[in-house]
Design an enzyme around this catalytic site. Structure first.
Site, PDB file in Angstrom:
ATOM      1  CB  CYS A  98      46.753   1.719 -45.894  1.00 26.91           C
ATOM      2  SG  CYS A  98      45.078   1.268 -45.650  1.00 26.91           S
ATOM      3  CG  HIS A 340      46.134  -1.939 -42.893  1.00 27.97           C
ATOM      4  ND1 HIS A 340      46.346  -0.731 -43.269  1.00 27.97           N
ATOM      5  CD2 HIS A 340      47.445  -2.542 -42.975  1.00 27.97           C
ATOM      6  CE1 HIS A 340      47.804  -0.495 -43.321  1.00 27.97           C
ATOM      7  NE2 HIS A 340      48.308  -1.606 -43.038  1.00 27.97           N
TER       8      HIS A 340
END
Length: 1042
Positions: A98, A340
């Site tokens: 990510c 994340h």
């Protein structure tokens, strides 16, 4: 409907009044439950397994009525993978990539960078044949193709695995996003510098690079370049604090190389020019000295939508200094090693804000940035802080780790400024990918249509056949397996042919116990099912097995009779015997009822349904039955196969053990004989087996001989047996210059025989070859015996050796001699052995010991914490929370004084329990006190370790590094690796990269731990618990030129 067990009992209730020879068809139908009423829909919550006529709850609910066609397939609508109009394209997260996706989206929205990349020369793409797949090679080619797909692809998201693979990134490991940004732009700059077009060679510098100087001003106005890093909770304050003037005076004065003296001075940073794109990287991830690893700073920072950099510039008043916020990169999570990454990016064409979360892209409402829930993710119990109020035109974030500002441009009607066209050679590749996507969508749509058509056909089939399944009275019927019907109605599984083979009895018909696992359906429905799916054998109304029903009837009737006979036999056995009697095994008498049931079921080749066994499988013994009236106790009933076999000897005669048999009356034997017609029969006049009697007498004679032998040997070697008056090597005894050596194992085995001559075998051989090498040489030196090897040997007096030589076979005498002689320097003592020491084998033995101590895979070591005043925790106090087993070990390991010794056992140095030798015995002849000792050659031996308060055991391996050990210690003692001072035998352990084997850490070692300072906030160590191996970052990837 009644429960299954009640239905089963009702099906066989008639056996109480009907004998096996009187069974009629109506009884057979009762056993197979043919006439049970069928259940109606809604009456049963689930299918009644005990009722073959219940066809409810087998999966028909999903097919009766109208069904949504989406239920006929599990294929998602391919259009859900299609890109919506006027939206951006997402990027697939390949595991932990990510952080890559967020930067790719930010760089894609940098129109100047995208436009420049499209202009790069790419002969491979221009000459590519659309018949094959395009495979970019260089970083520029990958980025070109990726940006073209992000711009004009029909897909909702695309796969960046080509670029990630070309960079050599580990898709399963999350890396530092800011480091990735810096290294990637550096790599891209190096790649673009090789382009022939001069306008492309410095794209990165034009977009992202400015100029500054870090100056130190002395009274003589000399200037020197430097670098600094400061922190604030506001972007403008950060710049002000970074650029403000700092005074260098006092002890902090600057050393001037020109005048070679310290001078008072000032220093500050000067900004001379700024790039069009300003990347502000916030120091979210910092190094924590206490843990030795990174941690995340979850503090709030405020930043404006417009940033005026004019006040910070030196000169160049004509340069544009007002910047607009264009992207915010977010790290969600409280740890530096997990979480994340997402990106909020502003569309340069429309001014709208979008949130890029890998494959998912969300447009913000209105024209303003909305961080929203991203700021709630990191809120934890450990770090709850109130969000500060933000001024108008400002945003606050505790998760933002990078801000992207772009210089504010004047509004222009020229659309070319915000429109970036994809070159024709790249558009051709994008069209090729779009064509593949459309083909895939068409294929998925066809598959969906085929599944729907198949489901509709199945729907019509089920509706048709389910109405035909119930059987009407008097009509022919067949049995179909219940599991097959369920799978037929379960559209997710492929329907196989009908298989009734598992339901057959030994006569080839339907087993009565299997009727609950099958369903009775009409012959018309069965015919249609067999025509469409095949299978067999078919089981109709003629498949009801009369033989099995008769056998079950006989079993049930005899079972009822058995209970009556059991009670009667129990009463008869208690009476006084009169008349002729028969011998019965006590174990057989205790469990005869269960044996009768097993024998009956075995003879009939059938088993009871209640035991869950079927068709030829062995009987399941339920030992809970028959354990009444005190008959069943400890014994071998579980192993018994035949009644009365427990009193049959190995020769087939009556056992000589009268305590294991009982005399019963002829009346009792008659009843037992009816159940066990093949059981061995012994009347009361039957004599015991003569062969067994002879063997018994021989065994008694041998025991008597063994006792006499043991008594004789004990009297001749009384001191050796009682461990009295034993010679020692540490203090050579007076009056002799020779002692003999035998293995300790020989002495232990001999003592066992002396103590229990009837239970142990007599010792015949001394076995001195155990102490010799293959060349016949002795394996131990006098010094090694003094320092620990005496645990393997026992010392004997010369007169004891004479007795040993007479009583036992001696393969090789071993002795140790003491020679004393007077020399000019005084009286000297020399010790020799016979046979002589084999130095070659001795050195090989020591080398093997050394290697074993350095190459262990899993061993226990002990970490002992040292208190502040540098004294170790008091050794005399074992841990208070030790378990009872540990407490017992403590008792065993403390040396006992005379009178307290366990007469049988002691603890040897290797931790094994051995027969104990008294004080001064051969076993302890040369042994030091029970503590850690160091033998010749530097090999450290330990007795079983006695755990102390404040000490903990760890499992380690020789190839484990010291750094990994420190991490284990951190978990055990909550002391950070940087605060650990470790030592072993006074030697400090400092090389974190060295293995424990190379540092001399061997099994049972004690390592002392001294902590520099305690850590009050253990929450600061959360990140470290997620790290086990040293971080390597982007080592070995394409970002570093590999």
């Amino acid at each position: 409907m009644a429960p299954r067990i009640q239905l089963e009992k009702a099906a066989w209730r008639w056996v109480e009044t009907v004998k096996p020879e009187d069974i009629r068809q109506e009884h057979i139908e009762l056993a197979y439950r043919v006439n049970l009423p069928a259940c109606k829909r809604g009456a049963c919550r689930r299918n009644c397994k005990g009722n073959p006529n219940c066809l409810v709850g087998i999966g028909e609910q999903a097919w009766l009525g109208e069904i949504d066609e989406n239920a006929f397939h599990n294929i998602d609508d391919p259009n859900s993978e299609r890109r919506d109009k006027n939206t951006f394209v997402g990027l697939t997260n390949l595991g932990a990539t990510c952080y890559v996706n967020t930067f790719l989206q930010v760089w894609f929205h940098n129109l100047e960078l995208r436009r420049s990349l499209y202009q790069c020369h790419n002969s491979r793409a221009q000459e590519h044949n659309v018949e094959s797949d395009y495979e970019p090679q260089s970083i520029c080619e990958h980025l070109q193709y990726l940006f073209a797909l992000l711009q004009n692809s029909n897909r909702k998201y695309i796969d960046p695995s080509g670029l990630v693979k070309a960079l050599g990134l580990d898709t399963g490991q999350q890396q530092d996003a800011q480091e990735f940004s810096k290294l990637f732009l550096s790599l891209l700059e190096d790649t673009l510098s090789k382009q022939k077009n001069p306008n492309l060679q410095n794209v990165i510098q034009r977009q992202f690079c400015g100029q500054f100087s870090y100056v130190t001003v002395l009274p003589q106005n000399f200037m020197i370049s430097h670098w600094v890093c400061l922190k604030e909770n506001n972007i403008k304050l950060l710049y002000l604090s970074t650029l403000q003037e700092e005074k260098l005076d006092g002890e902090n004065r600057y050393f001037c190389e020109n005048c070679q003296n310290k001078q008072s001075a000032t220093r500050r940073i000067k900004l001379h020019s700024l790039p069009p794109t300003l990347n502000l990287q916030l120091m979210r991830f910092v190094f924590d000295r206490q843990t030795g690893h990174k941690k995340k700073l979850n503090t709030f920072i405020s930043f404006p939508e417009q940033l005026d950099m004019g006040p910070f510039l030196e000169g160049k008043q004509d340069q544009k200094c007002v910047y607009e916020l264009s992207a915010v990169l977010i790290h969600r999570g409280i740890s530096a090693y997990s979480g994340h990454y997402i990106a909020h990016v502003k569309d340069a064409r429309t001014g709208d804000w979008y949130k890029f979360n890998d494959e998912e892209i969300e447009k913000m409402e209105g024209k303003k940035l909305q961080l929203g829930i991203e700021e709630d993710i990191a809120e934890t119990v450990k770090s709850q802080t109130r969000k500060p109020k933000c001024s108008k035109g400002y945003h606050c974030s505790r998760n933002a780790y990078m801000l992207v500002y772009k210089v504010q441009e004047e509004e222009s009607a020229d659309p070319s400024r915000t429109n970036v066209e994809v070159p024709a050679f790249l558009q051709r590749l994008v069209d090729q990918d779009n064509h593949k996507f459309e083909e895939w969508c068409s294929e998925m749509a066809d598959m969906r249509k085929q599944s729907v058509d198949k489901g509709k056909a199945k729907h019509e089939e089920v509706k048709e056949l389910y109405e035909l399944l119930p059987t009407k009275d008097g009509e022919p019927y067949e049995f179909i397996p219940l599991d097959w019907l369920k799978k037929w109605l379960d559209d997710s599984t492929a329907t196989k042919e009908i298989d009734n083979s598992l339901f057959l009895c030994s006569h080839g018909k339907l087993h009565p116990d299997k009727v609950g696992e099958s369903k009775r359906v009409s012959r018309q429905a069965a015919q249609l099912l067999y025509e469409r799916y095949g299978g067999g054998p078919r089981l109709d109304d003629s498949s009801l097995c009369r033989e099995c029903v008769g056998q079950r009837c006989r079993v049930l009737r005899l079972k009822n009779q058995l209970n009556e006979d059991y009670k009667e036999v129990s009463n008869l056995v208690k009476r006084t015997l009169s008349g002729e009697g028969y011998w019965v095994g006590k174990a057989s008498l205790r469990s005869w009822r269960q044996l009768a049931l097993e024998q009956l079921e075995e003879d009939e080749h059938e088993t009871k349904h209640s035991n869950g066994q079927t068709n030829g499988q062995g009987p399941h013994i339920n030992n809970s039955k028959g354990r009444r009236n005190g008959y069943l106790s400890e014994g071998n009933e579980d192993e018994m196969k035949t009644f009365n076999e427990d009193i049959v000897c190995s020769h087939g005669g009556l056992s000589i053990l009268e305590t294991e048999r009982k005399l019963v009356s002829s009346e009792v034997w008659t009843k037992l004989r009816a159940y066990f017609p093949k059981a061995p029969e012994f009347n009361q006049n039957q004599e015991s087996c003569q062969q067994c009697l002879t063997l018994e007498q021989e065994e008694k004679d041998n025991e008597a001989v063994s006792k006499m032998m043991a008594l004789d040997q004990k009297n001749q070697l009384l001191n050796l047996f009682h461990e009295k008056n034993r010679p020692t090597l540490t203090k050579w005894p007076q009056g002799t210059d020779i002692l003999y050596i035998v293995p300790l194992f020989f002495v232990d085995e001999w003592r066992k025989f002396i103590r229990r001559p009837t239970k142990s075998s007599p010792v015949s051989n001394v076995g001195n070859t155990l102490l010799l090498c293959p060349h016949g040489g002795f394996m131990f030196t006098y010094d090694s015996l003094i320092n620990g090897d005496a645990q393997h040997i026992a010392l004997l007096w010369p007169n004891e050796w004479e007795v040993i030589s007479r009583l036992f076979i001696v393969d090789q005498p071993i002795s140790i001699h003491c020679f004393k002689q007077t020399t000019p320097s005084g009286l000297t003592t020399e010790y020799t052995t016979q046979p002589d020491l084999c130095w070659e084998c001795r050195e090989s033995f020591l080398f093997q010991q050394q290697r074993d101590l350095r190459e262990y895979t899993q061993a226990t070591i002990y970490i002992r914490k040292v208190i502040e005043d540098k004294r170790m925790i008091k050794e005399a106090a074992p841990e208070m929370n030790a378990s009872s087993s540990e407490a017992e070990e403590e008792k065993e390991e403390h040396p006992k004084v005379d009178g307290e010794k366990d007469p049988d056992f002691s603890q040897s140095q290797d931790g094994a329990k051995r027969l104990k030798l008294c004080e001064g015995s051969a076993a302890t002849a040369a042994a030091a006190p029970v503590t850690n000792v160091t033998k010749l050659g530097g090999i450290r031996r330990s007795t079983r370790h006695r755990k102390l308060r404040g000490e903990k055991a760890l499992i380690v391996s020789a190839n484990q590094t010291l750094k990994e050990l420190k991490i284990q210690i951190m978990h055990a003692f909550s002391v950070a690796p940087f605060d650990q001072n470790l030592s072993i035998d006074g030697k400090s352990l400092t090389d974190d990269s060295a293995t424990l084997g190379s540092l001399g850490v061997i099994p049972e070692s004690i390592i002392c731990l001294k902590a520099d300072e305690p850590i009050a906030d253990y929450a600061a160590m959360d990140d470290v618990y997620q790290v086990r191996m040293p971080e390597e970052g982007f080592k070995g990837t394409g970002l570093l030129g590999h």
